[in-house]
Design a protein around this motif. Structure first.
Motif, mmCIF file in Angstrom:
data_model
loop_
_atom_site.group_PDB
_atom_site.id
_atom_site.type_symbol
_atom_site.label_atom_id
_atom_site.label_comp_id
_atom_site.label_asym_id
_atom_site.label_seq_id
_atom_site.Cartn_x
_atom_site.Cartn_y
_atom_site.Cartn_z
ATOM 1 N N VAL A 110 47.454 18.738 26.548
ATOM 2 C CA VAL A 110 48.265 17.728 26.449
ATOM 3 C C VAL A 110 48.864 17.035 27.917
ATOM 4 N N THR A 111 48.921 15.838 28.073
ATOM 5 C CA THR A 111 49.755 15.364 29.264
ATOM 6 C C THR A 111 51.057 15.271 28.946
ATOM 7 N N MET A 127 33.991 15.812 24.078
ATOM 8 C CA MET A 127 35.121 15.953 24.741
ATOM 9 C C MET A 127 35.719 14.366 24.766
ATOM 10 N N ILE A 128 37.168 14.431 24.488
ATOM 11 C CA ILE A 128 37.626 12.961 24.507
ATOM 12 C C ILE A 128 39.299 13.638 25.354
ATOM 13 N N ILE A 129 39.454 12.704 26.175
ATOM 14 C CA ILE A 129 41.009 12.392 26.638
ATOM 15 C C ILE A 129 41.598 11.173 26.008
ATOM 16 N N ALA A 139 52.645 7.713 24.781
ATOM 17 C CA ALA A 139 52.300 8.603 23.978
ATOM 18 C C ALA A 139 51.259 9.550 24.816
ATOM 19 N N PRO A 140 51.377 10.860 25.025
ATOM 20 C CA PRO A 140 50.787 11.650 26.006
ATOM 21 C C PRO A 140 49.418 11.512 25.540
ATOM 22 N N TYR A 141 48.338 11.946 26.265
ATOM 23 C CA TYR A 141 47.010 12.104 26.053
ATOM 24 C C TYR A 141 46.805 13.518 25.407
ATOM 25 N N ILE A 142 45.862 13.646 24.558
ATOM 26 C CA ILE A 142 45.433 14.875 23.993
ATOM 27 C C ILE A 142 44.086 15.103 24.608
ATOM 28 N N LEU A 143 43.680 16.062 25.185
ATOM 29 C CA LEU A 143 42.497 16.517 25.684
ATOM 30 C C LEU A 143 41.692 17.514 24.541
ATOM 31 N N THR A 173 50.294 22.130 28.589
ATOM 32 C CA THR A 173 50.277 20.683 29.109
ATOM 33 C C THR A 173 49.596 20.792 30.347
ATOM 34 N N PHE A 174 49.009 19.584 30.907
ATOM 35 C CA PHE A 174 48.489 19.554 32.119
ATOM 36 C C PHE A 174 49.206 20.076 33.398
ATOM 37 N N HIS A 175 50.574 19.898 33.225
ATOM 38 C CA HIS A 175 51.491 20.460 34.047
ATOM 39 C C HIS A 175 51.622 22.178 34.260
ATOM 40 N N GLU A 176 51.367 22.718 33.158
ATOM 41 C CA GLU A 176 51.238 24.171 33.080
ATOM 42 C C GLU A 176 50.029 24.536 33.782
#
Length: 322
Positions: free
Chosen positions: A222-223, A200-202, A123-127, A236-239
């Protein structure tokens, strides 16, 4: 891994098992230890799987929450249990992988005392941030964090766990000074941020997405390799070019290290079958997770690699818990 692949893995595990596979029986209730508080990703998944495993194994599968020490109390309980497959650990294994580098006196040896059975999901992380934070997107959040040192408290599931380390890497990349606040698990951190105690949360999408849908949290990024279907406008973090872009919550099941191989294979096969049940597969997708069922050997290889990867992050940040 889609449902067809999961079914194929279950069949392959059964075919490759010793002839004693069918003889691996369970004669009393099975304890499924979740080392975090109720309401987090591990707990949600354990309670989703327990009914199907109860039917498959012929014994009640009872979920027990044994919290503390970043998951190590529950892990130690399983590590010191009889090696008969009746006490299992369902945990965020990326968090478990940080334990050897965080603790000099860990009460169990991860590689010796716990036997990987199967990976379950990614499950990816949501920031996400509390709605009171005056930032609607990633650029605004970074600017606000840099302009207001220590103004933002980042709630996380405990020192050294996966979302804490991801948060450190990300905020260091921003060049911002945020306050990291540990809670007793992801569920407690979510509750605190939703209440505005931290801002804030990740955290894993499985547990965090409902808060975002309700509007009690605002998703920022999101990751993982792709945007989430439920939040198509969230990058995404990638973007964004942020580090730890593929971090997230990787859930898996382990048993005591001395558990006989046929028992491990039987458990892996039954869990793979349970994960492939249509209702379970649909629920996992709805929770923003991806089915990543892997057998014992692949799981062991993955875990060994994670131990090495996160140990470098722990050392770089001079983190110690004893």
């Amino acid at each position: 891994m889609d449902r067809r692949s999961t079914l194929g893995l279950a069949a392959a595990l059964a075919l490759s098992a010793p002839r004693t596979l069918r003889a691996q029986t369970f004669d009393h209730a099975i304890r499924l230890i979740v080392p975090f508080a109720p309401g987090g990703t591990s707990d949600i998944l354990a309670r989703l799987l327990a009914p199907d495993l109860t039917r498959a194994l012929g014994q009640n599968v009872v979920v027990e929450n044994r919290t503390g020490a970043g998951g190590n109390i529950g892990a130690d309980l399983v590590a010191k249990s009889p090696p008969d497959g009746h006490t299992l650990l369902l945990i965020d294994v990326s968090t478990l992988a940080t334990a050897p580098s965080l603790y000099t006196r860990l009460p169990f040896d991860l590689k010796r005392d716990l036997a990987p059975i199967t990976m379950l999901i990614y499950a990816p992380y949501i920031l996400a941030v509390h709605p009171s934070v005056p930032a609607q997107n990633a650029a605004e959040l970074v600017a606000f964090a840099k302009a207001n040192p220590q103004r933002l408290n980042v709630g996380h599931a405990g020192i050294g766990v996966g979302n804490h380390l991801t948060g450190l890497l990300v905020t260091q990349h921003w060049g911002a000074d945020l306050t990291q606040v540990p809670y007793r698990g992801g569920a407690a951190a979510l509750t605190a941020v939703a209440a505005g105690e931290s801002q804030m949360i990740i955290n894993g999408a499985t547990a965090t997405a409902p808060f975002c849908k309700q509007g009690t949290l605002r998703p920022i990024a999101v990751t993982g390799p792709a945007r989430l279907a439920d939040f198509p406008d969230i990058p995404t973090f990638h973007e964004l070019g942020w580090p730890a872009a593929d971090s997230g919550t990787w859930q898996g099941v382990l048993a005591q290290g001395g558990t006989p191989a046929p028992t491990v294979v039987r458990l892996a096969s039954e869990i793979a079958s349970a994960m492939a049940m249509p209702a379970t597969a649909q629920r996992i997708t709805a929770l923003g997770a991806v089915n990543r069922v892997e057998g014992p050997e692949n799981f062991r290889t993955w875990l060994d690699n994670e131990i090495e990867v996160w140990s470098r992050v722990v050392r770089a940040n001079n983190l110690r818990l004893d």
